[in-house]
Scaffold this motif. Sequence first.
Motif, PDB file in Angstrom:
ATOM      1  N   VAL A  72      35.858  31.554  40.221  1.00  0.00           N
ATOM      2  CA  VAL A  72      36.500  32.919  40.147  1.00  0.00           C
ATOM      3  C   VAL A  72      35.459  33.929  40.840  1.00  0.00           C
ATOM      4  O   VAL A  72      34.336  33.848  40.580  1.00  0.00           O
ATOM      5  CB  VAL A  72      36.740  33.524  38.828  1.00  0.00           C
ATOM      6  N   LEU A  86      40.610  39.799  42.190  1.00  0.00           N
ATOM      7  CA  LEU A  86      39.928  38.398  41.641  1.00  0.00           C
ATOM      8  C   LEU A  86      40.216  37.469  42.487  1.00  0.00           C
ATOM      9  O   LEU A  86      41.401  37.076  42.574  1.00  0.00           O
ATOM     10  CB  LEU A  86      39.876  38.095  40.098  1.00  0.00           C
ATOM     11  N   VAL A 101      40.669  33.460  42.647  1.00  0.00           N
ATOM     12  CA  VAL A 101      40.816  32.224  41.933  1.00  0.00           C
ATOM     13  C   VAL A 101      40.922  30.997  42.825  1.00  0.00           C
ATOM     14  O   VAL A 101      41.703  30.968  43.599  1.00  0.00           O
ATOM     15  CB  VAL A 101      41.865  32.317  40.805  1.00  0.00           C
ATOM     16  N   LEU A 145      47.121  32.483  33.723  1.00  0.00           N
ATOM     17  CA  LEU A 145      45.660  33.145  33.954  1.00  0.00           C
ATOM     18  C   LEU A 145      45.408  33.982  32.868  1.00  0.00           C
ATOM     19  O   LEU A 145      46.104  34.957  32.829  1.00  0.00           O
ATOM     20  CB  LEU A 145      45.227  33.571  35.224  1.00  0.00           C
ATOM     21  N   LEU A 159      42.641  36.777  31.596  1.00  0.00           N
ATOM     22  CA  LEU A 159      41.391  37.341  32.038  1.00  0.00           C
ATOM     23  C   LEU A 159      40.878  38.423  30.958  1.00  0.00           C
ATOM     24  O   LEU A 159      41.528  39.271  30.351  1.00  0.00           O
ATOM     25  CB  LEU A 159      41.661  38.217  33.113  1.00  0.00           C
ATOM     26  N   ALA A 170      37.345  34.501  33.031  1.00  0.00           N
ATOM     27  CA  ALA A 170      38.679  34.120  33.263  1.00  0.00           C
ATOM     28  C   ALA A 170      39.117  32.577  32.925  1.00  0.00           C
ATOM     29  O   ALA A 170      38.338  31.694  32.922  1.00  0.00           O
ATOM     30  CB  ALA A 170      38.866  34.257  34.893  1.00  0.00           C
ATOM     31  N   PRO A 208      32.787  35.210  36.574  1.00  0.00           N
ATOM     32  CA  PRO A 208      32.387  35.600  38.120  1.00  0.00           C
ATOM     33  C   PRO A 208      31.013  35.811  38.349  1.00  0.00           C
ATOM     34  O   PRO A 208      30.173  35.950  37.116  1.00  0.00           O
ATOM     35  CB  PRO A 208      33.296  36.721  38.216  1.00  0.00           C
TER      36      PRO A 208
END
Length: 105
Positions: free
Chosen positions: A3, A12, A14, A34, A36, A87, A105
């Motif tokens: 990510v 974002l 992915v 997903l 987050l 994530a 990330p």
Amino acid sequence: LRVESDATQSQLNVRALLTQGGRSDRDFVGSLQLVLQVTVQGRAQTLTVPEPGAPAALRETLKLSFRRAHRVQAVIPLPPGATVRSAQLRVLEGGVVRAQQTAMP
């Protein structure tokens, strides 16, 4: 699972590679979810994609059907000012989580 936030942190990116272990004599049929963990204006929030009650068209794009391997690439819009802390990608089959992986990330 990989990510990355874009330069403006408005979305974002992915990417993931899903594989089906063991004998692949049948197609895997399921869906992606997903989750987050984000911070918006100093407050922690959890965002789920797709959200409960999301339009059928969005849920349809997250459906899976593959025999051996499947590459996932998605761009998820973020709320203004959001900073992604983590994530988690979930693979569901019949509504049950079969696999999950978390990345930062």
